[in-house]
Write an enzyme that holds these catalytic residues in place. Structure first.
Site, PDB file in Angstrom:
ATOM      1  N   GLU A  30       0.817  -1.215   0.000  1.00 60.58           N
ATOM      2  CA  GLU A  30       0.000   0.000   0.000  1.00 60.58           C
ATOM      3  C   GLU A  30       0.850   1.264   0.000  1.00 60.58           C
ATOM      4  O   GLU A  30       1.754   1.423   0.808  1.00 60.58           O
ATOM      5  CB  GLU A  30      -0.937   0.001   1.221  1.00 60.58           C
ATOM      6  CG  GLU A  30      -1.868  -1.206   1.285  1.00 60.58           C
ATOM      7  CD  GLU A  30      -2.878  -1.261   0.127  1.00 60.58           C
ATOM      8  OE1 GLU A  30      -2.986  -0.259  -0.610  1.00 60.58           O
ATOM      9  OE2 GLU A  30      -3.552  -2.299  -0.030  1.00 60.58           O
ATOM     10  N   ARG A  49     -17.657  -0.758   5.133  1.00 64.67           N
ATOM     11  CA  ARG A  49     -18.593  -1.541   4.319  1.00 64.67           C
ATOM     12  C   ARG A  49     -19.335  -2.544   5.191  1.00 64.67           C
ATOM     13  O   ARG A  49     -20.470  -2.910   4.922  1.00 64.67           O
ATOM     14  CB  ARG A  49     -17.774  -2.251   3.238  1.00 64.67           C
ATOM     15  CG  ARG A  49     -18.533  -3.027   2.189  1.00 64.67           C
ATOM     16  CD  ARG A  49     -17.544  -3.663   1.187  1.00 64.67           C
ATOM     17  NE  ARG A  49     -16.476  -4.412   1.846  1.00 64.67           N
ATOM     18  CZ  ARG A  49     -16.600  -5.668   2.284  1.00 64.67           C
ATOM     19  NH1 ARG A  49     -17.721  -6.326   2.137  1.00 64.67           N
ATOM     20  NH2 ARG A  49     -15.581  -6.270   2.877  1.00 64.67           N
ATOM     21  N   CYS A  89      -8.043  -1.632   8.420  1.00 63.62           N
ATOM     22  CA  CYS A  89      -6.658  -1.671   7.930  1.00 63.62           C
ATOM     23  C   CYS A  89      -6.150  -0.276   7.622  1.00 63.62           C
ATOM     24  O   CYS A  89      -5.044   0.103   8.000  1.00 63.62           O
ATOM     25  CB  CYS A  89      -6.544  -2.551   6.686  1.00 63.62           C
ATOM     26  SG  CYS A  89      -6.644  -4.303   7.077  1.00 63.62           S
ATOM     27  N   HIS A  91      -1.351  -5.499   2.233  1.00 61.55           N
ATOM     28  CA  HIS A  91      -2.527  -6.360   2.245  1.00 61.55           C
ATOM     29  C   HIS A  91      -2.174  -7.717   1.641  1.00 61.55           C
ATOM     30  O   HIS A  91      -1.474  -7.790   0.627  1.00 61.55           O
ATOM     31  CB  HIS A  91      -3.668  -5.735   1.427  1.00 61.55           C
ATOM     32  CG  HIS A  91      -4.641  -4.958   2.252  1.00 61.55           C
ATOM     33  ND1 HIS A  91      -4.877  -3.610   2.087  1.00 61.55           N
ATOM     34  CD2 HIS A  91      -5.461  -5.360   3.267  1.00 61.55           C
ATOM     35  CE1 HIS A  91      -5.795  -3.222   2.951  1.00 61.55           C
ATOM     36  NE2 HIS A  91      -6.177  -4.260   3.687  1.00 61.55           N
TER      37      HIS A  91
HETATM   38  N1  PCA Z   1      -8.521  -6.634   6.862  1.00 58.75           N
HETATM   39  C1  PCA Z   1      -9.456  -5.544   7.053  1.00 58.75           C
HETATM   40  C2  PCA Z   1      -9.347  -5.203   8.517  1.00 58.75           C
HETATM   41  C3  PCA Z   1      -8.671  -6.354   9.158  1.00 58.75           C
HETATM   42  C4  PCA Z   1      -8.099  -7.132   8.047  1.00 58.75           C
HETATM   43  O1  PCA Z   1      -7.325  -8.084   8.150  1.00 58.75           O
HETATM   44  C5  PCA Z   1      -9.203  -4.372   6.112  1.00 58.75           C
HETATM   45  O2  PCA Z   1      -8.703  -4.590   4.992  1.00 58.75           O
HETATM   46  O3  PCA Z   1      -9.511  -3.233   6.461  1.00 58.75           O
END
Ligand code: PCA
Length: 200
Positions: free
Chosen positions: A75, A85, A138, A161
């Site tokens: 990111e 969401r 996140c 991610h």
């Molecule tokens: N993914 C979520 C929050 C916790 C996670 O592992 C996100 O992408 O915001």
């Protein structure tokens, strides 16, 4: 180098969160500590703060699970915005609020993203730079992390991610990719020749 890797607890009814599985696996290496963050708007940054205070890391790699399959997403930007969401694990679903009122609109990652993407790919794991970490927990953690470390430029920090474990990719491949990326996270960014030019 002292490294803190964070992952999230499972959310949205799932039994596991791949980001926490990976964080734990990475913490078997010397100098790497793993901390699990709640998928809860009300406490995620408190737990992160505690971990930063306790570990005093020189490098922080925050991981989270994405529903987007097939690749690690390194990111680039954390935005000062939440627009959920789905509810978090406390049932809270904040819509159109700032992560930290009065803070800047966004922060950039301090990780050498292109170098890390190249390292992950060389280890056999598809990877790309992403321009949005979403607007859920996140992104809240990514934004909070960059804000807290804004006056400590010596600390390298950012967010990646990772796909879920149901993905076609094996856990081993994901782990090899994240491990290879982490191994170059303290090195300078890869710059294409002539990339220093200014626009306007
Ligand atoms: N993914 C979520 C929050 C916790 C996670 O592992 C996100 O992408 O915001």
């Amino acid at each position: 180098m002292k490294v803190l890797v964070t992952g999230f607890e499972p959310f949205d009814g799932a039994a596991v969160n791949s980001s926490w599985e990976l964080a734990q696996a990475l913490s078997t290496e010397p100098g790497v500590a793993a901390v699990q963050l709640p998928c809860r708007f009300g406490s995620s940054l408190q737990v992160l703060d505690e971990a930063l205070r306790r570990q005093r890391p020189q490098l922080v790699l925050a991981l989270g699970q994405t529903p987007q399959p097939g690749a690690l997403r390194f990111e680039r930007v954390a935005v000062n915005w939440i627009d959920s969401r789905i509810p978090d694990n406390d049932g809270l679903q904040p819509i159109d609020v700032q992560v930290l009122p009065g803070a800047p609109a966004a922060y950039f990652s301090r990780l050498p993203l292109k170098r890390m993407v190249a390292a992950a790919r060389a280890a056999g794991m598809p990877a790309e730079v992403s321009l949005s970490a979403g607007s859920y927990v996140c992104n809240q953690v990514f934004f909070g992390l960059q804000h807290r470390l804004r006056r400590r430029p010596g600390v390298i920090s950012g967010f990646v991610h990772v796909p879920g474990l149901g993905d076609a990719l094996s856990f081993e491949t994901m782990l090899l990719g994240v491990r290879a990326a982490l191994a170059v996270a303290d090195q300078p960014e890869l710059h294409a020749p002539r990339s220093e030019g200014r626009i306007a």
